[in-house]
Scaffold this active site. Structure first.
Site, PDB file in Angstrom:
ATOM      1  N   HIS A  62      -0.226  19.148  -8.395  1.00 51.14           N
ATOM      2  CA  HIS A  62      -0.113  19.047  -7.099  1.00 51.14           C
ATOM      3  C   HIS A  62       0.681  20.052  -6.326  1.00 51.14           C
ATOM      4  O   HIS A  62       1.879  19.483  -6.061  1.00 51.14           O
ATOM      5  CB  HIS A  62       0.241  17.510  -6.649  1.00 51.14           C
ATOM      6  CG  HIS A  62      -1.033  16.532  -7.399  1.00 51.14           C
ATOM      7  ND1 HIS A  62      -2.222  16.371  -6.720  1.00 51.14           N
ATOM      8  CD2 HIS A  62      -1.034  15.973  -8.403  1.00 51.14           C
ATOM      9  CE1 HIS A  62      -3.053  15.810  -7.337  1.00 51.14           C
ATOM     10  NE2 HIS A  62      -2.339  15.436  -8.562  1.00 51.14           N
ATOM     11  N   GLY A  67       0.892  11.825  -3.687  1.00 50.60           N
ATOM     12  CA  GLY A  67       1.290  10.615  -3.439  1.00 50.60           C
ATOM     13  C   GLY A  67       0.756  10.135  -2.176  1.00 50.60           C
ATOM     14  O   GLY A  67      -0.071  10.600  -1.748  1.00 50.60           O
ATOM     15  N   GLY A  68       1.802   9.283  -1.637  1.00 49.81           N
ATOM     16  CA  GLY A  68       1.266   8.646  -0.341  1.00 49.81           C
ATOM     17  C   GLY A  68       1.022   7.152  -0.250  1.00 49.81           C
ATOM     18  O   GLY A  68       0.675   6.610   0.815  1.00 49.81           O
ATOM     19  N   GLU A  69       0.567   6.924  -1.459  1.00 50.40           N
ATOM     20  CA  GLU A  69      -0.159   5.555  -1.734  1.00 50.40           C
ATOM     21  C   GLU A  69       0.622   4.372  -1.317  1.00 50.40           C
ATOM     22  O   GLU A  69      -0.044   3.295  -1.147  1.00 50.40           O
ATOM     23  CB  GLU A  69      -0.776   5.479  -3.176  1.00 50.40           C
ATOM     24  CG  GLU A  69      -1.978   6.344  -3.472  1.00 50.40           C
ATOM     25  CD  GLU A  69      -1.484   7.499  -4.327  1.00 50.40           C
ATOM     26  OE1 GLU A  69      -0.369   8.042  -4.107  1.00 50.40           O
ATOM     27  OE2 GLU A  69      -2.199   7.904  -5.326  1.00 50.40           O
ATOM     28  N   THR A  98      -4.822  11.863  -3.609  1.00 49.58           N
ATOM     29  CA  THR A  98      -5.414  10.812  -2.917  1.00 49.58           C
ATOM     30  C   THR A  98      -5.633  11.163  -1.361  1.00 49.58           C
ATOM     31  O   THR A  98      -6.640  10.816  -0.677  1.00 49.58           O
ATOM     32  CB  THR A  98      -4.440   9.559  -3.090  1.00 49.58           C
ATOM     33  OG1 THR A  98      -4.289   9.380  -4.533  1.00 49.58           O
ATOM     34  CG2 THR A  98      -5.411   8.318  -2.608  1.00 49.58           C
ATOM     35  N   HIS A 194     -10.713  13.150 -11.682  1.00 45.82           N
ATOM     36  CA  HIS A 194      -9.818  12.150 -11.618  1.00 45.82           C
ATOM     37  C   HIS A 194     -10.351  10.851 -12.438  1.00 45.82           C
ATOM     38  O   HIS A 194     -11.370  10.252 -11.507  1.00 45.82           O
ATOM     39  CB  HIS A 194      -9.083  12.015 -10.474  1.00 45.82           C
ATOM     40  CG  HIS A 194      -8.472  10.750 -10.359  1.00 45.82           C
ATOM     41  ND1 HIS A 194      -6.967  10.479 -10.619  1.00 45.82           N
ATOM     42  CD2 HIS A 194      -8.919   9.465 -10.299  1.00 45.82           C
ATOM     43  CE1 HIS A 194      -6.412   9.215 -10.287  1.00 45.82           C
ATOM     44  NE2 HIS A 194      -7.439   8.659 -10.120  1.00 45.82           N
ATOM     45  N   ARG A 226      -4.957   7.564 -20.173  1.00 41.03           N
ATOM     46  CA  ARG A 226      -4.788   6.606 -19.576  1.00 41.03           C
ATOM     47  C   ARG A 226      -4.562   5.112 -20.370  1.00 41.03           C
ATOM     48  O   ARG A 226      -3.487   4.241 -20.146  1.00 41.03           O
ATOM     49  CB  ARG A 226      -5.725   6.343 -18.423  1.00 41.03           C
ATOM     50  CG  ARG A 226      -5.165   5.437 -17.131  1.00 41.03           C
ATOM     51  CD  ARG A 226      -6.163   5.464 -16.266  1.00 41.03           C
ATOM     52  NE  ARG A 226      -6.307   6.748 -15.391  1.00 41.03           N
ATOM     53  CZ  ARG A 226      -5.510   6.926 -14.372  1.00 41.03           C
ATOM     54  NH1 ARG A 226      -4.625   6.232 -14.195  1.00 41.03           N
ATOM     55  NH2 ARG A 226      -5.690   7.850 -13.707  1.00 41.03           N
ATOM     56  N   ASP A 284      -0.301  17.373 -14.197  1.00 44.20           N
ATOM     57  CA  ASP A 284      -0.329  16.329 -13.033  1.00 44.20           C
ATOM     58  C   ASP A 284       1.138  16.713 -12.324  1.00 44.20           C
ATOM     59  O   ASP A 284       1.352  15.546 -11.552  1.00 44.20           O
ATOM     60  CB  ASP A 284      -0.539  15.125 -13.545  1.00 44.20           C
ATOM     61  CG  ASP A 284      -1.379  14.197 -12.363  1.00 44.20           C
ATOM     62  OD1 ASP A 284      -1.645  15.016 -11.314  1.00 44.20           O
ATOM     63  OD2 ASP A 284      -1.300  13.075 -12.457  1.00 44.20           O
TER      64      ASP A 284
HETATM   65 ZN    ZN Z   1      -5.403  12.404 -10.550  1.00 47.04          ZN
END
Ligand code: ZN
Length: 391
Positions: A62, A67-69, A98, A194, A226, A284
């Site tokens: 990125h 972010g920003g979530e 996102t 993703h 994950r 990431d």
């Molecule tokens: Zn992702």
């Protein structure tokens, strides 16, 4: 500029033994046990005690932050070129996350150009998490054909509450456009996916491939470590002919909650005898990683680190994965998925993207990108050129 690197043990990433490597301009011009070249113009680097490996290729970062979530305060900062060099990364692909409203493709492109000017090899993907994806021109194909830096689409989110909950038909059309755009432009046209925590995992990708003419290889699912269930789905995806990507950035909390450490996921694949040439690692970098205390209260944000890429390669080696295999997931393999034929290998004619690692610690001692030394830990007499204006 002509550089002769001597006395290093070369991993191309296959083990080549001790070789001399000659760099002329931006390219590798010879790899041989003995290279006869004289003259004052030749810079000789005695790399005794080092492994010489290809510059790492990071297929997902990125670069303008993510972010920003958790609201505006949880937006993460941009990637720093010096951090990439210090971690042995010489090629990377920037993506939106996102947020594709305040994070834009124009900003992504500008940052990719900036990182390129600073000496990295930086590409990016058009598109966004949500479908319909963001593009600069009206279509994905036009973006791939008309904008040099765009080499694929993504990351498009599936199996995640933050995704647009795409239908098979939506994904089919997106992949078809990426495929044609990639073919016409001679680029990968890959769809970076993703994969979120929902149990569906990659089943949507399997469904699209089974019900259309789109091959599984059109998709490049990431975050496949994950949890153990997703790792196993990934192995089945691999055996069906697909690519899978494991994410190296993590937190102790994520690991405690069931995430499989990247290096351990690769070790599993290696021990099962799977085709590891279809596995990649990506950092990431600069993604937001929420941190919680013992009572599960949010205490702040961690940030995905580009340095985690090499750290997990090294961790895999320490766990018993052979060095060439561990290196290939961050060099040759991503270069193949991303269709970057000049990258990921130490052979004649390739770009001179090289990393000298300490044989004992596997720490980065010096990094060259397109024939120019960009980082040194001070232990080798390499003339580092820094083109970042930030001090
Ligand atoms: Zn992702």
């Amino acid at each position: 500029m002509i550089t002769l690197i001597e006395h290093a043990e070369v991993f191309s990433p296959q083990a080549q033994g001790q070789q001399q490597v000659l760099v002329a301009g931006q390219r590798i011009s010879a790899v041989n046990a003995k290279i006869d070249i004289q003259g004052n113009a030749v810079q000789r680097i005695n790399a005794t005690g080092c492994y010489l490996v290809p510059g790492l290729v990071d297929s997902l970062a990125h670069i303008i932050g993510g972010g920003g979530e958790g609201g505006f305060r949880t937006r993460t900062p941009e990637l720093n070129a010096d951090d990439a060099f210090a971690s042995g990364v010489t090629t990377l692909v920037g993506v939106l996350g996102t947020d594709s409203i305040t994070r834009t493709l124009t900003n992504l492109l500008a940052k990719a150009h900036a990182l390129t000017e600073e000496g990295l090899n930086c590409y990016c993907h058009t598109g966004s998490y949500q479908i319909p994806v963001r593009t600069l021109f009206p279509t994905i194909s036009e973006d791939l054909l008309l904008i040099d830096k765009f080499i694929g689409v993504g990351e498009v989110a599936i199996a995640d509450h933050r995704s647009s909950q795409p239908t098979p038909d939506e994904l089919k059309k997106l992949a078809a456009e990426a495929r044609v755009g990639g073919m016409l432009s001679g680029k990968a046209g890959i769809v970076s996916v993703h994969v979120g925590p929902a149990s569906a995992g990659v089943s949507l990708l399997r469904e699209v491939a089974a019900s259309s003419d789109i091959p599984l290889t059109q998709f490049y699912p990431t975050h496949m470590n994950r949890n153990q269930q997703l790792v196993e789905q990934g192995f089945a995806f691999l055996q069906a002919g697909g690519w899978i990507d494991f994410t190296t950035s993590t937190t102790p909390q994520e690991l405690a909650a069931g995430e499989v450490q990247c290096a351990k996921a690769l070790l599993q694949a290696w021990q099962l005898g799977l085709d590891c040439s279809r596995i990649t690692f990506s950092s990431d970098a600069n993604a937001s990683l929420p941190l919680f205390d013992d009572q599960q209260q949010f205490i702040g944000l961690g940030i995905g680190r580009i340095g985690s890429l090499l750290e997990e390669v090294v961790a895999a080696v320490r766990l018993g994965v052979p060095l060439p295999v561990a290196l290939s997931v961050a060099t040759t393999n991503p270069a193949r998925v991303l269709k970057l034929p000049q990258k990921g290998e130490i052979t004649v004619g390739k770009d001179a993207d090289l990393v000298l690692l300490d044989k004992e610690t596997l720490a980065v001692r010096a990094v060259m990108s397109r024939g120019i030394w960009r980082y040194s830990d001070g232990s080798l007499p390499v003339p580092v050129q820094r083109d970042s204006l930030f001090v």
